[in-house]
Motif scaffolding. Structure first.
Motif, mmCIF file in Angstrom:
data_model
loop_
_atom_site.group_PDB
_atom_site.id
_atom_site.type_symbol
_atom_site.label_atom_id
_atom_site.label_comp_id
_atom_site.label_asym_id
_atom_site.label_seq_id
_atom_site.Cartn_x
_atom_site.Cartn_y
_atom_site.Cartn_z
ATOM 1 N N TRP A 195 -46.756 43.540 69.029
ATOM 2 C CA TRP A 195 -46.944 44.718 68.184
ATOM 3 C C TRP A 195 -48.297 44.674 67.496
ATOM 4 C CZ3 TRP A 195 -42.827 41.316 66.482
ATOM 5 C CH2 TRP A 195 -43.217 40.451 65.468
ATOM 6 N N GLU A 196 -48.686 45.839 67.040
ATOM 7 C CA GLU A 196 -49.904 46.020 66.243
ATOM 8 C C GLU A 196 -49.470 46.683 64.941
ATOM 9 O OE1 GLU A 196 -53.543 49.183 66.386
ATOM 10 O OE2 GLU A 196 -53.115 48.101 68.264
ATOM 11 N N PRO A 197 -49.456 45.954 63.818
ATOM 12 C CA PRO A 197 -48.973 46.532 62.554
ATOM 13 C C PRO A 197 -49.859 47.677 62.082
ATOM 14 C CG PRO A 197 -49.141 44.134 62.427
ATOM 15 C CD PRO A 197 -49.859 44.558 63.670
ATOM 16 N N GLN A 198 -49.235 48.598 61.395
ATOM 17 C CA GLN A 198 -49.960 49.703 60.777
ATOM 18 C C GLN A 198 -49.921 49.509 59.270
ATOM 19 O OE1 GLN A 198 -51.332 52.129 63.086
ATOM 20 N NE2 GLN A 198 -50.706 50.297 64.195
ATOM 21 N N ARG A 199 -51.074 49.580 58.625
ATOM 22 C CA ARG A 199 -51.132 49.383 57.184
ATOM 23 C C ARG A 199 -51.202 50.731 56.473
ATOM 24 N NH1 ARG A 199 -55.598 45.433 55.363
ATOM 25 N NH2 ARG A 199 -56.990 47.164 55.825
ATOM 26 N N ILE A 200 -50.392 50.878 55.457
ATOM 27 C CA ILE A 200 -50.378 52.110 54.667
ATOM 28 C C ILE A 200 -50.959 51.806 53.298
ATOM 29 C CG2 ILE A 200 -48.927 53.878 53.620
ATOM 30 C CD1 ILE A 200 -46.940 53.446 55.861
ATOM 31 N N THR A 201 -51.914 52.617 52.882
ATOM 32 C CA THR A 201 -52.535 52.441 51.574
ATOM 33 C C THR A 201 -52.371 53.731 50.778
ATOM 34 O OG1 THR A 201 -54.175 50.919 52.492
ATOM 35 C CG2 THR A 201 -54.674 51.898 50.356
ATOM 36 N N ALA A 202 -51.876 53.608 49.569
ATOM 37 C CA ALA A 202 -51.714 54.775 48.697
ATOM 38 C C ALA A 202 -52.449 54.540 47.383
ATOM 39 C CB ALA A 202 -50.232 55.037 48.435
ATOM 40 N N ALA A 203 -52.929 55.623 46.775
ATOM 41 C CA ALA A 203 -53.625 55.539 45.491
ATOM 42 C C ALA A 203 -53.155 56.682 44.597
ATOM 43 C CB ALA A 203 -55.136 55.601 45.697
ATOM 44 N N ARG A 204 -53.064 56.437 43.327
ATOM 45 C CA ARG A 204 -52.628 57.469 42.377
ATOM 46 C C ARG A 204 -53.662 58.584 42.300
ATOM 47 N NH1 ARG A 204 -52.109 54.600 36.670
ATOM 48 N NH2 ARG A 204 -52.518 56.692 35.850
ATOM 49 N N ALA A 205 -53.228 59.749 41.891
ATOM 50 C CA ALA A 205 -54.060 60.946 41.966
ATOM 51 C C ALA A 205 -55.314 60.879 41.109
ATOM 52 C CB ALA A 205 -53.226 62.176 41.572
ATOM 53 N N ASP A 206 -55.271 60.135 40.003
ATOM 54 C CA ASP A 206 -56.444 60.109 39.124
ATOM 55 C C ASP A 206 -57.373 58.924 39.411
ATOM 56 O OD1 ASP A 206 -54.710 58.216 38.232
ATOM 57 O OD2 ASP A 206 -54.771 58.798 36.111
ATOM 58 N N LEU A 207 -57.150 58.220 40.514
ATOM 59 C CA LEU A 207 -58.044 57.126 40.911
ATOM 60 C C LEU A 207 -59.054 57.675 41.907
ATOM 61 C CD1 LEU A 207 -58.656 54.111 40.636
ATOM 62 C CD2 LEU A 207 -57.092 53.691 42.557
ATOM 63 N N ARG A 208 -60.317 57.568 41.594
ATOM 64 C CA ARG A 208 -61.368 58.216 42.374
ATOM 65 C C ARG A 208 -62.227 57.215 43.143
ATOM 66 N NH1 ARG A 208 -59.479 63.211 42.824
ATOM 67 N NH2 ARG A 208 -58.517 63.776 40.825
ATOM 68 N N ASN A 209 -62.887 57.735 44.152
ATOM 69 C CA ASN A 209 -63.839 56.986 44.976
ATOM 70 C C ASN A 209 -63.179 55.826 45.721
ATOM 71 O OD1 ASN A 209 -66.497 57.007 45.912
ATOM 72 N ND2 ASN A 209 -67.073 55.293 44.609
ATOM 73 N N VAL A 210 -61.899 55.996 46.045
ATOM 74 C CA VAL A 210 -61.182 54.974 46.813
ATOM 75 C C VAL A 210 -61.722 54.957 48.238
ATOM 76 C CG1 VAL A 210 -58.941 54.248 47.688
ATOM 77 C CG2 VAL A 210 -59.124 55.255 45.399
ATOM 78 N N GLN A 211 -62.081 53.764 48.714
ATOM 79 C CA GLN A 211 -62.699 53.649 50.033
ATOM 80 C C GLN A 211 -61.975 52.631 50.924
ATOM 81 O OE1 GLN A 211 -67.106 53.394 49.858
ATOM 82 N NE2 GLN A 211 -66.878 53.622 47.640
ATOM 83 N N SER A 212 -60.669 52.550 50.811
ATOM 84 C CA SER A 212 -59.915 51.617 51.647
ATOM 85 C C SER A 212 -60.192 51.891 53.121
ATOM 86 C CB SER A 212 -58.419 51.769 51.381
ATOM 87 O OG SER A 212 -58.084 51.337 50.090
ATOM 88 N N ASN A 213 -60.280 50.819 53.903
ATOM 89 C CA ASN A 213 -60.490 50.985 55.341
ATOM 90 C C ASN A 213 -59.733 49.893 56.094
ATOM 91 O OD1 ASN A 213 -62.138 48.603 55.385
ATOM 92 N ND2 ASN A 213 -63.883 49.834 54.695
ATOM 93 N N ALA A 214 -59.917 49.854 57.405
ATOM 94 C CA ALA A 214 -59.164 48.921 58.245
ATOM 95 C C ALA A 214 -59.498 47.460 57.957
ATOM 96 C CB ALA A 214 -59.418 49.235 59.718
ATOM 97 N N LEU A 215 -60.673 47.211 57.403
ATOM 98 C CA LEU A 215 -61.093 45.842 57.147
ATOM 99 C C LEU A 215 -60.697 45.347 55.761
ATOM 100 C CD1 LEU A 215 -64.675 45.799 58.694
ATOM 101 C CD2 LEU A 215 -62.572 44.896 59.670
ATOM 102 N N ALA A 216 -60.678 46.241 54.772
ATOM 103 C CA ALA A 216 -60.441 45.801 53.403
ATOM 104 C C ALA A 216 -59.730 46.892 52.608
ATOM 105 C CB ALA A 216 -61.762 45.449 52.722
ATOM 106 N N THR A 217 -58.558 46.540 52.067
ATOM 107 C CA THR A 217 -57.817 47.497 51.242
ATOM 108 C C THR A 217 -58.622 47.872 50.000
ATOM 109 O OG1 THR A 217 -55.718 46.576 51.991
ATOM 110 C CG2 THR A 217 -55.678 47.874 49.962
#
Length: 234
Positions: A195-217
């Protein structure tokens, strides 16, 4: 053919993973999208075993050949619950075709040592590949004694392709070499990719400039900020 990888994904990852066919992640530019997972086909698996002389001659539920039972030990690291559960599921799936699997749980350090020393029947482990896509570590024959080529896989054509990829400075020129390499590994199955896991990242609505990507949450965490007004770039 006897391992139901979709069942593993559904039961262990609740849909947040996909069946894997390659050491290269499906989201990466070098991935060969023409590859199709080998199907779950226990009937064909039993036929292939019988063709090679494996049959349950003594009626104990395990196929044998010339007096030798098809039985082996499957190691994994007990601290990883998903892998431990997967090993038990694989044990049950292979039992359906008359193959006896004995699951052995070890600590991570011991497992890694035995893997590198090739002291195992079968091993269930996981890999992470960096963005260089250097597959030499697991598939080049030069890495059998000094790297992570746990199974001692040796293919002159795979060695040649890996060496040629290293000499390429152009991605367009490297991609067809990666495609050839993946197709050989898919055909020869030195490893069965589960298998190849899928990562889910969520951020609260008032958190800005979130740049999570495949390499680093938490990519560029120092640039994240709160905006209670709910304005500004997301």
């Amino acid at each position: 053919l006897a391992i139901d990888r979709q069942e593993l994904v559904d039961a262990l990852w609740h849909g947040y993973a996909r069946v894997s066919v390659s050491p290269i992640l499906s989201s990466v530019w070098a991935y060969d999208r023409s590859l199709v997972p080998w199907p779950y086909d226990p009937t064909e698996a039993r036929r292939l075993l019988a063709k090679s002389g494996w049959a349950d001659h003594d009626g104990d539920g395990v196929v044998d050949r010339q007096g030798v039972r098809f039985s082996f030990e499957l190691m994994t690291n007990g601290g990883n619950q998903i892998r431990s559960d997967a090993a038990v599921m694989i044990q049950a799936q292979l039992a359906k075709i008359g193959v006896d699997v004995r699951v052995r749980s070890l600590d991570g350090n011991t497992l890694n040592q035995l893997n590198r020393e090739h002291q195992f029947d079968a091993t269930l482990t996981g890999w992470g590949v960096d963005t260089s896509l250097d597959l030499r570590y697991g598939f080049h024959s030069a890495e059998i004694d000094n790297g992570y080529n746990f199974g001692g896989y040796a293919s002159p054509e795979v060695d040649r392709l890996i060496d040629e990829i290293h000499r390429q400075s152009d991605l367009a020129a490297a991609r067809p070499l990666f495609v050839q390499l993946q197709r050989i590994l898919h055909r020869e199955q030195p490893y069965t990719f589960l298998w190849e896991p899928q990562r889910i990242t969520a951020a609260r609505a008032d958190l800005r400039n979130v740049q999570s990507n495949a390499l680093a949450t938490f990519f560029h965490l120092d640039e994240w900020y709160f905006d209670p007004r709910g304005t500004g770039p997301r």
